[in-house]
Design an enzyme around this catalytic site. Structure first.
Site, PDB file in Angstrom:
ATOM      1  N   GLU A  27       3.838  17.607  43.837  1.00  0.00           N
ATOM      2  CA  GLU A  27       4.755  18.487  44.777  1.00  0.00           C
ATOM      3  C   GLU A  27       4.327  19.969  45.589  1.00  0.00           C
ATOM      4  O   GLU A  27       5.233  20.134  45.985  1.00  0.00           O
ATOM      5  CB  GLU A  27       6.347  18.938  43.985  1.00  0.00           C
ATOM      6  CG  GLU A  27       6.614  17.705  43.110  1.00  0.00           C
ATOM      7  CD  GLU A  27       7.916  18.220  42.201  1.00  0.00           C
ATOM      8  OE1 GLU A  27       8.735  18.676  43.058  1.00  0.00           O
ATOM      9  OE2 GLU A  27       7.928  18.044  41.228  1.00  0.00           O
ATOM     10  N   SER A 159      11.205  15.159  42.127  1.00  0.00           N
ATOM     11  CA  SER A 159      10.837  14.273  43.710  1.00  0.00           C
ATOM     12  C   SER A 159      10.996  13.439  43.869  1.00  0.00           C
ATOM     13  O   SER A 159      10.192  12.773  44.801  1.00  0.00           O
ATOM     14  CB  SER A 159       9.906  15.590  44.617  1.00  0.00           C
ATOM     15  OG  SER A 159       9.832  16.887  44.863  1.00  0.00           O
ATOM     16  N   TYR A 229      13.506  14.814  51.913  1.00  0.00           N
ATOM     17  CA  TYR A 229      12.248  15.488  52.955  1.00  0.00           C
ATOM     18  C   TYR A 229      12.236  15.213  54.140  1.00  0.00           C
ATOM     19  O   TYR A 229      11.919  15.662  55.249  1.00  0.00           O
ATOM     20  CB  TYR A 229      10.811  15.620  51.893  1.00  0.00           C
ATOM     21  CG  TYR A 229      11.957  16.607  50.830  1.00  0.00           C
ATOM     22  CD1 TYR A 229      12.564  17.014  50.335  1.00  0.00           C
ATOM     23  CD2 TYR A 229      10.940  15.740  49.330  1.00  0.00           C
ATOM     24  CE1 TYR A 229      12.562  18.361  48.711  1.00  0.00           C
ATOM     25  CE2 TYR A 229      11.039  15.732  48.159  1.00  0.00           C
ATOM     26  CZ  TYR A 229      11.881  17.282  47.837  1.00  0.00           C
ATOM     27  OH  TYR A 229      12.022  17.333  46.452  1.00  0.00           O
ATOM     28  N   ARG A 267      19.471  23.474  39.027  1.00  0.00           N
ATOM     29  CA  ARG A 267      19.511  22.159  39.344  1.00  0.00           C
ATOM     30  C   ARG A 267      20.483  21.270  38.780  1.00  0.00           C
ATOM     31  O   ARG A 267      18.855  20.705  38.362  1.00  0.00           O
ATOM     32  CB  ARG A 267      19.814  22.372  40.559  1.00  0.00           C
ATOM     33  CG  ARG A 267      20.587  21.350  41.498  1.00  0.00           C
ATOM     34  CD  ARG A 267      20.043  20.383  42.801  1.00  0.00           C
ATOM     35  NE  ARG A 267      19.001  19.714  42.081  1.00  0.00           N
ATOM     36  CZ  ARG A 267      18.123  19.354  42.916  1.00  0.00           C
ATOM     37  NH1 ARG A 267      17.413  20.430  43.655  1.00  0.00           N
ATOM     38  NH2 ARG A 267      17.697  18.160  42.240  1.00  0.00           N
ATOM     39  N   ASP A 269      20.880  17.149  37.566  1.00  0.00           N
ATOM     40  CA  ASP A 269      20.977  15.740  38.639  1.00  0.00           C
ATOM     41  C   ASP A 269      21.474  14.838  37.642  1.00  0.00           C
ATOM     42  O   ASP A 269      21.644  14.869  36.586  1.00  0.00           O
ATOM     43  CB  ASP A 269      20.187  15.014  39.164  1.00  0.00           C
ATOM     44  CG  ASP A 269      18.744  16.362  40.376  1.00  0.00           C
ATOM     45  OD1 ASP A 269      19.657  16.683  40.817  1.00  0.00           O
ATOM     46  OD2 ASP A 269      17.974  15.655  40.413  1.00  0.00           O
ATOM     47  N   GLU A 283      19.137  15.315  34.744  1.00  0.00           N
ATOM     48  CA  GLU A 283      17.356  16.293  34.305  1.00  0.00           C
ATOM     49  C   GLU A 283      18.083  17.527  35.083  1.00  0.00           C
ATOM     50  O   GLU A 283      19.371  17.794  35.536  1.00  0.00           O
ATOM     51  CB  GLU A 283      16.420  15.898  35.111  1.00  0.00           C
ATOM     52  CG  GLU A 283      16.555  15.874  37.123  1.00  0.00           C
ATOM     53  CD  GLU A 283      14.987  15.568  37.599  1.00  0.00           C
ATOM     54  OE1 GLU A 283      14.436  16.256  37.514  1.00  0.00           O
ATOM     55  OE2 GLU A 283      15.101  14.041  37.654  1.00  0.00           O
ATOM     56  N   ASN A 285      16.696  20.962  36.705  1.00  0.00           N
ATOM     57  CA  ASN A 285      15.350  20.971  37.634  1.00  0.00           C
ATOM     58  C   ASN A 285      15.815  23.029  37.644  1.00  0.00           C
ATOM     59  O   ASN A 285      16.788  23.890  38.197  1.00  0.00           O
ATOM     60  CB  ASN A 285      16.242  20.891  39.165  1.00  0.00           C
ATOM     61  CG  ASN A 285      15.088  19.676  39.302  1.00  0.00           C
ATOM     62  OD1 ASN A 285      14.476  19.294  39.674  1.00  0.00           O
ATOM     63  ND2 ASN A 285      17.015  19.137  39.180  1.00  0.00           N
ATOM     64  N   GLY A 289      14.328  23.128  44.711  1.00  0.00           N
ATOM     65  CA  GLY A 289      13.799  23.232  45.817  1.00  0.00           C
ATOM     66  C   GLY A 289      14.919  24.173  47.122  1.00  0.00           C
ATOM     67  O   GLY A 289      16.131  23.747  46.884  1.00  0.00           O
TER      68      GLY A 289
END
Length: 324
Positions: A27, A159, A229, A267, A269, A283, A285, A289
């Site tokens: 990443e 990602s 992205y 964060r 998901d 998951e 994070n 990002g």
């Protein structure tokens, strides 16, 4: 809902700051984008901030060059998995985000699911199998156990790298081979059909607050690396859920965040099962990002926290595990 964010932080009091970006992970490209945004925001707020790429300089240089704290904008292995956090603990340099243990656990999707599952939080059914176990016969059995489609994931990547949604038996072998290029143990997950959601958290412990839930609508339902992205076609919706359901999801995410021992920010998901509107955690994070397409800044903006103030507040929370 009032986020735990003070907007009157004295930038000069934060000292010389290293924005850690780049690194060696898959990443790296995303991390450079995140770090570049954070660096510009901090400098615009008056912080004495500088970019620092651990792939190009030894970490000891952080002490030698007089840095007072670090903003971690690294993603993936080496930056989000407790490795850099442990090194910064050893150097005595306060850093943003979760500590060593929470970072390590959250980076491993399989371990995270085991923690949540054991505590009764909803997460899709799954199998974790090592490279040695993944014979052709064993791979063929997986859809019989989890149903189709099956999500095939390398559990230590982010990602959406290396992830495949295998819709049939014929796609399983290729999905496994792709994921094995990133990990020696794979996560096979029941596919939850319905809206894809994300929910950010700011703060720590009982003071942590969940930001508004975002529904993600990507082209053909494929929220992959390209749609995260590279394109501007993905839609990010606020207020698409009934208020009671959004509150339920926020409480689920807060519990998941606290169980892992996260701090600073994170964060989660999730997937929302269309058949009964039940949310499922995927998951967490711990170094989200911070690019122009990223979700935490969008959620913060929705409650009146602009990007520079978000970066400044996160930096002000930097600390060491041993200060807990």
């Amino acid at each position: 809902m009032t986020p735990p964010v003070k907007l009157d932080i004295d930038a000069r009091s934060l000292g010389k700051v290293a924005v850690l970006m780049g690194g060696h992970s898959a990443e790296r490209e995303v991390s450079l984008m995140s770090g570049g945004g954070v660096l510009a925001a901090l400098q615009s707020a008056g912080v004495n901030a500088h970019g620092f790429d651990p792939a190009q300089q030894p970490l000891q240089a952080l002490k030698d060059q007089g840095y007072a704290r670090a903003f971690i904008a690294l993603h993936g292995r080496g930056g989000e998995d407790g490795t850099i956090q442990g090194a910064l603990e050893w150097l005595g340099l306060p850093y943003t985000g979760s500590g060593v243990m929470a970072s390590s656990v959250a980076m491993d999707k399989t371990t995270t699911k085991r923690v949540w599952h054991n505590e009764g939080l909803s997460t899709p059914q799954y199998l974790a199998l090592s490279r040695a176990e993944l014979t052709r016969e064993r791979i063929r059995q997986i859809p019989d156990e989890l149903g189709l489609p099956v999500m095939v994931k390398p559990p230590h990547e982010g990602s959406s790298i290396g992830i495949t949604k295998a819709a049939g038996y014929s796609e399983m072998q290729g999905a496994v081979e792709l994921a094995l290029g990133f990990d020696d143990e794979l996560l096979f997950e029941q596919c939850i059909e319905g809206p894809e959601l994300t929910c950010a958290v700011l703060g720590e412990g009982a003071a942590a607050v969940a930001l508004p839930v975002i529904e993600i609508r990507a082209v053909a339902g494929n929220y992959d690396y390209e749609n995260k992205y590279k394109t501007d076609t993905t839609e990010y919706l606020f207020g698409s859920l009934a208020p009671a359901l959004e509150a339920e999801i926020q409480q689920l995410v807060l519990r998941a965040y606290r169980l892992l021992g996260c701090r600073g920010w994170g964060r989660a998901d999730l997937m929302l099962r269309r058949s009964d509107m039940k949310p499922f955690l995927l998951e967490m994070n711990t170094s989200p990002g911070m690019t122009s397409h990223s979700l935490v800044p969008k959620a913060a903006q929705a409650v009146g926290i602009d990007y520079p103030h978000l970066c400044l507040w996160l930096l002000a929370q930097a600390r060491l595990d041993r200060q807990a």
